[in-house]
Write a protein that holds these residues in place. Structure first.
Motif, PDB file in Angstrom:
ATOM      1  N   LYS A 147      18.021  49.945  29.213  1.00 39.82           N
ATOM      2  CA  LYS A 147      17.447  51.169  28.639  1.00 39.82           C
ATOM      3  C   LYS A 147      18.429  52.311  28.888  1.00 39.82           C
ATOM      4  CE  LYS A 147      12.817  52.907  28.217  1.00 39.82           C
ATOM      5  NZ  LYS A 147      11.916  51.864  27.753  1.00 39.82           N
ATOM      6  N   SER A 173      17.932  59.145  26.590  1.00 36.46           N
ATOM      7  CA  SER A 173      18.166  59.767  25.290  1.00 36.46           C
ATOM      8  C   SER A 173      18.966  61.042  25.550  1.00 36.46           C
ATOM      9  CB  SER A 173      16.827  60.082  24.625  1.00 36.46           C
ATOM     10  OG  SER A 173      17.094  60.749  23.425  1.00 36.46           O
ATOM     11  N   SER A 204      23.997  45.789  22.292  1.00 32.98           N
ATOM     12  CA  SER A 204      23.433  47.125  22.057  1.00 32.98           C
ATOM     13  C   SER A 204      23.572  47.457  20.572  1.00 32.98           C
ATOM     14  CB  SER A 204      24.111  48.189  22.932  1.00 32.98           C
ATOM     15  OG  SER A 204      25.429  48.446  22.490  1.00 32.98           O
ATOM     16  N   ARG A 250      20.257  47.956  18.211  1.00 34.54           N
ATOM     17  CA  ARG A 250      19.917  49.358  17.894  1.00 34.54           C
ATOM     18  C   ARG A 250      20.441  49.804  16.540  1.00 34.54           C
ATOM     19  NH1 ARG A 250      21.413  50.553  23.832  1.00 34.54           N
ATOM     20  NH2 ARG A 250      19.435  50.105  24.845  1.00 34.54           N
ATOM     21  N   THR A 251      20.775  48.842  15.688  1.00 34.87           N
ATOM     22  CA  THR A 251      21.275  49.199  14.352  1.00 34.87           C
ATOM     23  C   THR A 251      20.309  48.631  13.324  1.00 34.87           C
ATOM     24  OG1 THR A 251      23.517  48.982  15.208  1.00 34.87           O
ATOM     25  CG2 THR A 251      23.290  49.066  12.823  1.00 34.87           C
ATOM     26  N   GLU A 294      28.192  51.242  24.704  1.00 33.22           N
ATOM     27  CA  GLU A 294      26.777  50.924  24.491  1.00 33.22           C
ATOM     28  C   GLU A 294      26.274  51.934  23.477  1.00 33.22           C
ATOM     29  OE1 GLU A 294      24.404  49.915  28.280  1.00 33.22           O
ATOM     30  OE2 GLU A 294      26.383  50.461  29.006  1.00 33.22           O
ATOM     31  N   ASN A 318      23.638  54.075  21.472  1.00 31.45           N
ATOM     32  CA  ASN A 318      22.314  54.589  21.841  1.00 31.45           C
ATOM     33  C   ASN A 318      21.378  54.537  20.617  1.00 31.45           C
ATOM     34  OD1 ASN A 318      20.288  55.825  23.350  1.00 31.45           O
ATOM     35  ND2 ASN A 318      21.760  57.126  24.409  1.00 31.45           N
ATOM     36  N   GLU A 319      20.084  54.723  20.869  1.00 32.36           N
ATOM     37  CA  GLU A 319      19.083  54.647  19.786  1.00 32.36           C
ATOM     38  C   GLU A 319      19.454  55.575  18.625  1.00 32.36           C
ATOM     39  OE1 GLU A 319      16.664  52.686  19.421  1.00 32.36           O
ATOM     40  OE2 GLU A 319      16.457  51.886  21.447  1.00 32.36           O
ATOM     41  N   TRP A 366      21.835  55.696  16.481  1.00 26.53           N
ATOM     42  CA  TRP A 366      23.215  56.193  16.382  1.00 26.53           C
ATOM     43  C   TRP A 366      23.741  56.187  14.951  1.00 26.53           C
ATOM     44  CZ3 TRP A 366      27.367  53.447  14.411  1.00 26.53           C
ATOM     45  CH2 TRP A 366      27.087  52.118  14.080  1.00 26.53           C
TER      46      TRP A 366
END
Ligand code: UDP
Ligand code: MN
Length: 366
Positions: free
Chosen positions: A89, A92, A133, A137-138, A213, A215-216, A218
């Motif tokens: 995790k 943000s 990651s 997250r994509t 990494e 991130n959410e 991105w």
């Protein structure tokens, strides 16, 4: 009458206390369930069409083949990296408004991405976290393919093991193209990225380092900007990951990229214009590091990275200059965040008797 009312009060109190305790219990349960995401083996988190795991190489097994090296070899905390797991995790780090603002995204049929990762002597766990990651997250529809270029790593079974591991975990993602390329000998970052881009077939190409990494959320802010101007090249804000503690920190959105007459890269402080908010995309003379995304066609039309540059360095400044001269533009997008390990020194060799700057300025090569 009053006595009866008083008798009911303790019972009501107990009821409220129990209701309070129950709601706390529910809250903790929900919290634990969301936290436990990172502890669940990765294969359970990715949707699959088929449940066959015949060729599956467990990620722990994959990491266990990491060659014995001293800490100096990687210049980051290898033991810690090996214990962090394939995904964790992340805090943000972008402005909270980035998450809820509706985005005008083109359909995936008009905006998908080929991601090119070139790596030389990267630790297995680090490379794995970069890849996982990215895939987790994509948005699946916008991720066209992943092109992995092994640039002469000493770990000779790495690419093949990676192929086995990914085939097992991501084989069911039909839309995702995977290319595993190995250079016959170490060719350097610039050559390897050009090779990856020349074989890519997505609308956009993203160059990513092998110790990142994402991130959410991105990708979406970058796609949104590129849709407005096909000659744009964009960079996320890079969030620094500490090489020793692997702590993920917030990168500074008030810095832009620049360089001096010796082609040394510098971070420059930027001034906000009136009514400009720090989270808005902003123009930059150079990229924020080597992580950038642009139209693949436009990249190839500009001649890609200058192939006279060897090993590492100078290429993003050279691309920035070409962009300026040919009507392009660079933007940094603070709503897009990618974590990157910033090391103080290079973990790899340069040609004999040369350092990084001498290499990209061709002090001894010509
Ligand atoms: N790299 C490569 N070949 C080389 C040197 C570097 O493929 O000869 C890779 C490296 O593994 C990393 C990326 O290129 O994924 C960028 O290199 P590095 O992270 O050292 O650059 P920095 O982040 O320091 O600018
Ligand atoms: Mn790097």
């Amino acid at each position: 009458m009053f006595a009866g009312r008083n008798n009911g009060r303790p019972r009501r109190c107990i009821f409220y206390i129990l209701a309070f305790l129950f709601s706390q219990f529910l809250f903790i349960l929900i919290f634990l369930r969301s936290e436990s995401f990172d502890n669940v083996p990765f294969r359970q988190q990715i949707k699959h069409d088929n449940d066959s795991w015949d060729h599956y190489l467990d990620w722990r097994e994959f990491i266990s083949y990491t060659s014995e090296r001293s800490a100096k070899f990687y210049l980051y905390n290898l033991n810690l990296s090996n214990t962090l797991g394939v995904i964790r995790k992340l805090p943000s780090t972008r402005h909270y408004s980035c998450g809820y603002r509706p985005r005008k995204l083109p359909p995936p049929s008009k905006a998908n991405v080929s991601v090119v990762i070139s790596f030389h002597n990267e630790a297995r766990s680090m490379l794995l976290r970069t890849i996982v990651s990215l895939l987790a997250r994509t948005p699946e529809d916008h991720l066209h393919e992943l092109i992995l270029v092994d640039d002469g790593s000493q770990d000779v079974t790495l690419l093949n093991d990676l192929r086995r591991w990914m085939g097992g975990v991501f084989g069911a993602r039909h839309r995702l193209g995977l290319q595993f390329l190995a250079n016959r000998e170490r060719m350097g970052l610039i050559w390897s990225r050009n090779r990856g881009a020349s074989l890519a077939s997505g609308h956009y190409v993203l160059f990513l380092d092998s110790h990142c990494e994402v991130n959410e959320g991105w990708l979406e802010p970058l796609l949104e900007r590129l849709a407005l101007n096909p000659q744009l090249a964009v960079s996320p804000v890079l969030d620094p990951i500490d090489p020793l503690t692997l702590a993920y920190r917030k990168g500074n959105e008030l810095l832009k990229g620049g360089f001096d007459w010796s082609l040394h890269f510098h971070w420059l402080r930027r001034q906000l214009a009136e009514k400009e908010l720090p989270e808005m995309p902003f123009k930059s003379p150079a990229f924020a590091g080597g992580i950038l995304m642009m139209s693949r066609e436009w990249f190839l039309k500009l001649g890609g990275f200058n192939s006279y540059l060897k090993i590492w360095g100078g290429e993003s400044i050279e691309l920035a200059t070409k962009l300026w001269l040919c009507g392009g533009q660079i933007e940094i997008v603070p709503c897009s965040r990618i974590g990157h390990i910033f090391r103080r020194r290079h973990a790899f060799d340069f040609p004999p008797q040369s350092d990084a700057q001498e290499t990209y300025l061709h002090v001894r090569l010509i």
